[in-house]
Design an enzyme around this catalytic site. Structure first.
Site, short mmCIF file in Angstrom:
data_model
loop_
_atom_site.label_atom_id
_atom_site.label_comp_id
_atom_site.label_asym_id
_atom_site.label_seq_id
_atom_site.Cartn_x
_atom_site.Cartn_y
_atom_site.Cartn_z
CG ASP A 95 -1.85 1.12 1.33
OD1 ASP A 95 -1.57 2.13 0.59
OD2 ASP A 95 -2.79 1.08 2.11
CE LYS A 134 -7.57 8.36 2.25
NZ LYS A 134 -7.08 7.18 2.61
#
Ligand SMILES: *Cc1c(COP(=O)(O)O)cnc(C)c1O
Length: 386
Positions: free
Chosen positions: A170, A195
Site C-alpha cells: 500500500d 488521497k
C-alpha cells in the site's frame, strides 16, 4: 517522458469525431453491440468504461507498471485483491496498516476462512517468523500511518519471492511521484486514490497495479464480478486531479520539511515523526526507497489528553478531519479517531500516545501554516502556566 509530463499527457484520448483536448465523461451504463454476443472492450460500465481505461493508462504510466485496474475506493481495490485468495489461505501483514485494512480482514474475510496475521515489525527476525507461516502474501504499507515508518521494500520482496510469496504494498502515502514498489520487487502496488492522487478531497477511489498480465485479468474480473467499479465521473475527476500531482507533491514536501523542523525546535514538542528528518529511525531506508519524504507529519506534544484536544480545535487553517493528501491542510488525533478501535495499551505499545497529532500538510503558503501552528502553541503555553 518524465513524471510531470506524463501526469499531463499520458493516457491521452481523442474522440474520433470531435478532437476534444480533454477527455469527455462517458456517463453511460451500456454500449451498442453490432451483433448479439459480440466481445467488445466496452459492454457494460460495471465491467469497463472509457474513463476507467484513460485513468488506468495514466496511473500505469506514472507507476511504471504494465497494468492498472481502478476501483470504487482503496478498500474496493483491496476487496478485489482478497477475492483472488481462497478459503484456508493466510496473509502476513506488517504492523502499521490502515485501520480499514485490518477491519476488512478481521471483521469480514476471517469469516470466509482467510487468516490475517500481523507481525510487530519489519525486522528480519519478525519477517522470517512471519514467512515461515507459509502465507500467500506479505502485505505492508510504507510509509506507515501515523508514525511514518518506512520499510525496505526491496529486501522484503526478495525474502518473500524466495519462498514463492507475493509482496503487496500500500503506497498511498508516497504516491508514484515518490516511490515505485514494483521496480523494487513488489508484485502488486495499490493506492487509495482518494488521497494525494485525487488531491482535492472531492473523490473516493482506488487502484491496484502490477506487471503480471494474469493478475491484471483477475483484478478486472473481480471488479466486474464484485461490483467494485468507480463512477465514470469519479474516474474523470481523478484523471483531472493527477495533472497537478507533481506540482502538488513538491509543495506538500516544501511545507512539510519546514514545518517538521519548526516543530522539532519547539519546547512543547516531545518528538516529531517525519522521514525527512535525519533523527527519524527510517531516514536512511526512506532515502533508498523514495525520491522525497512526502507531506505527512506526526508529532507528540508535552500536553495532557485534554490539552491536546484543545489545541487541535484551536487551529484556523488545519481542519480537524479524517483523510489526508488534499490541497488543504488537515489535522487528526489518531488515539480518538483513526486508531480509536485499538485498545489503549496496544496503542501505547506502538507509539500512538494520547498527545500524538497527525498533520496532512497542504499546499498553502508555508508561513501561514507555521503561524497557525504557532498561535495554537502560544495559547497552550499561556494556559499551562495558569
Ligand atoms: C484511505 C486509505 C485507505 C483506504 O482507502 P479508501 O479510498 O478510503 O477506501 C487505504 N490505505 C491507506 C494508507 C489509506 O490512507
Amino acid at each position: 517522458m518524465k513524471f510531470a509530463t506524463k501526469a499531463v499527457h499520458a493516457g491521452k484520448f481523442q474522440h474520433p469525431s470531435y478532437g476534444s483536448v480533454m477527455p469527455p465523461i462517458y456517463m453511460t451504463t451500456t454500449f451498442l453491440q453490432d451483433f448479439p454476443g459480440e466481445e467488445k472492450e466496452f459492454a457494460y460500465t460495471r465491467a469497463n468504461n472509457p474513463n476507467f481505461v484513460i485513468l488506468e493508462n495514466l496511473l500505469a504510466s506514472l507507476e511504471d507498471a504494465a497494468h492498472a485496474t481502478v476501483f470504487s475506493s482503496g478498500l474496493g481495490a483491496l476487496t478485489a485483491m482478497v477475492s483472488m485468495l481462497s478459503q484456508g489461505d493466510r496473509v502476513v501483514g506488517i504492523n502499521g496498516l490502515y485501520g480499514g485494512t485490518y477491519r476488512l480482514f478481521h471483521s469480514i474475510f476471517s469469516r470466509f476462512g482467510i487468516e490475517f496475521i500481523t507481525i510487530p515489525s519489519a525486522s528480519s527476525t519478525d519477517v522470517k517468523k512471519g514467512l515461515a507461516l507459509n502465507p500467500k502474501w506479505l502485505f505492508f504499507e510504507t510509509p506507515t500511518n501515523p508514525l511514518l515508518e518506512v520499510y525496505d521494500i526491496a529486501a522484503l520482496a526478495k525474502e518473500a519471492k524466495a519462498r514463492g510469496i507475493l509482496t503487496i504494498v500500500d503506497s498511498t502515502f508516497a504516491t508514484p511521484y515518490l516511490q515505485n514498489p514494483l521496480a523494487l520487487g513488489a508484485d502488486i502496488v495499490w493506492h487509495s486514490t482518494t488521497k494525494y492522487i485525487g488531491g482535492h478531497s472531492d473523490v473516493v477511489g482506488g487502484v491496484a497495479m502490477t506487471n503480471d498480465p494474469n493478475v491484471k485479468q483477475q483484478l478486472d474480473f473481480a471488479r466486474k464480478a464484485l461490483g467494485v467499479n468507480p463512477s465514470p465521473f469519479d474516474a474523470w475527476l481523478l484523471t483531472r486531479g493527477i495533472k497537478t500531482l507533481a506540482l502538488r507533491m513538491q509543495q506538500h514536501e516544501i511545507n512539510a520539511r519546514k514545518i517538521a523542523s519548526y516543530l522539532q525546535n519547539h519546547q512543547l514538542v516531545k518528538c516529531v515523526h517525519y522521514p525527512g528528518l535525519s533523527t527519524h529511525p527510517s531516514h536512511e531506508i526512506a532515502k533508498k526507497n523514495m525520491r522525497g519524504f512526502g507531506g505527512m507529519i506526526s508529532a507528540e506534544f508535552n500536553l495532557s489528553l485534554e490539552k491536546t484536544k484543545q489545541m487541535i480545535t484551536s487551529y484556523q487553517l488545519f481542519a480537524l478531519a479524517e483523510s489526508l493528501g488534499g490541497v488543504e491542510s488537515l489535522v487528526s488525533h489518531p488515539a480518538s479517531m483513526t486508531h480509536a478501535a485499538i485498545p489503549a495499551i496496544e496503542r501505547k505499545k506502538y507509539g500512538i500516545t494520547d498527545s500524538l497529532i497527525r498533520f496532512s500538510i497542504g499546499i498553502e503558503d508555508t508561513q501561514d501554516l507555521i503561524e497557525d501552528l504557532e498561535q495554537a502553541l502560544v495559547k497552550m503555553e499561556q494556559t499551562s502556566h495558569v
